[in-house]
Scaffold this motif. Sequence first.
Motif, PDB file in Angstrom:
ATOM      1  N   TYR A  49       0.779  -1.096   0.083  1.00 45.29           N
ATOM      2  CA  TYR A  49       0.076  -0.051  -0.011  1.00 45.29           C
ATOM      3  C   TYR A  49       0.951   1.122  -0.014  1.00 45.29           C
ATOM      4  O   TYR A  49       0.731   2.205  -0.681  1.00 45.29           O
ATOM      5  N   TYR A  50       1.818   1.227   0.884  1.00 48.60           N
ATOM      6  CA  TYR A  50       2.878   2.370   0.854  1.00 48.60           C
ATOM      7  C   TYR A  50       4.171   1.609   0.398  1.00 48.60           C
ATOM      8  O   TYR A  50       4.902   1.049   1.104  1.00 48.60           O
ATOM      9  N   SER A  51       4.440   1.658  -1.049  1.00 52.22           N
ATOM     10  CA  SER A  51       5.418   0.591  -1.561  1.00 52.22           C
ATOM     11  C   SER A  51       6.657   1.036  -1.158  1.00 52.22           C
ATOM     12  O   SER A  51       7.436   0.029  -0.785  1.00 52.22           O
ATOM     13  N   CYS A  56       2.213  -1.441   6.482  1.00 50.96           N
ATOM     14  CA  CYS A  56       2.144  -0.255   7.309  1.00 50.96           C
ATOM     15  C   CYS A  56       0.819   0.570   7.307  1.00 50.96           C
ATOM     16  O   CYS A  56      -0.089   0.592   6.151  1.00 50.96           O
ATOM     17  N   LYS A 113       4.297   9.306   8.157  1.00 47.33           N
ATOM     18  CA  LYS A 113       5.304   8.690   7.025  1.00 47.33           C
ATOM     19  C   LYS A 113       6.772   8.488   7.653  1.00 47.33           C
ATOM     20  O   LYS A 113       7.518   7.655   7.695  1.00 47.33           O
TER      21      LYS A 113
END
Length: 183
Positions: free
Chosen positions: A28-30, A83, A123
Amino acid sequence: MASAEAHTVLPRPTFDKPVKVLIVVSPYYSDIAKGLLTGAKAELDAAGATYDVVEMPGALEIPTAIGISDRRSNFDGYVALGCVIRGETTHYETVCNDSSRALQLLGLQGLCIGNGILTVENKGQADVRADPAGQNKGGGAAAAALHLIALARKWSRETKGIGFMPRGEDTLMAGNPGGNTTT
């Protein structure tokens, strides 16, 4: 920012038989997933384990993928990577709590799972935790899975002697057509 306090790292377990692990990762958050995956692979490689990698859309699908794999394959353990970053809605709590609870329930059923699903406020926190040269939470999740596999193997036996065990061919069993009969 993340704390830099030192913590104890257990020595890597060793194995006398091959270890096969499934890494289930959500990209999803590569960029975060890439760091987690790099750390996990390095830890498994260092332990001499083999592994496969599958991707799932998000953190909520990871426990289901592990459950399906456990029923249909032959992995010794699992590494869950992903994440969840807090947003403006309560969806964050749902995803964090439900994915963690599902992994814990699978673990209590005997699956050897290292949980590397990050739950962070932003992040920046995720970047520090996912970095293999930083906190290396992917490597930590793989190490946790390896320690659980070692523990499971230490306490496993061919038969546990629980319940009723047939004694042999001369044992009469109810409903056994053509079985031994006495006159």
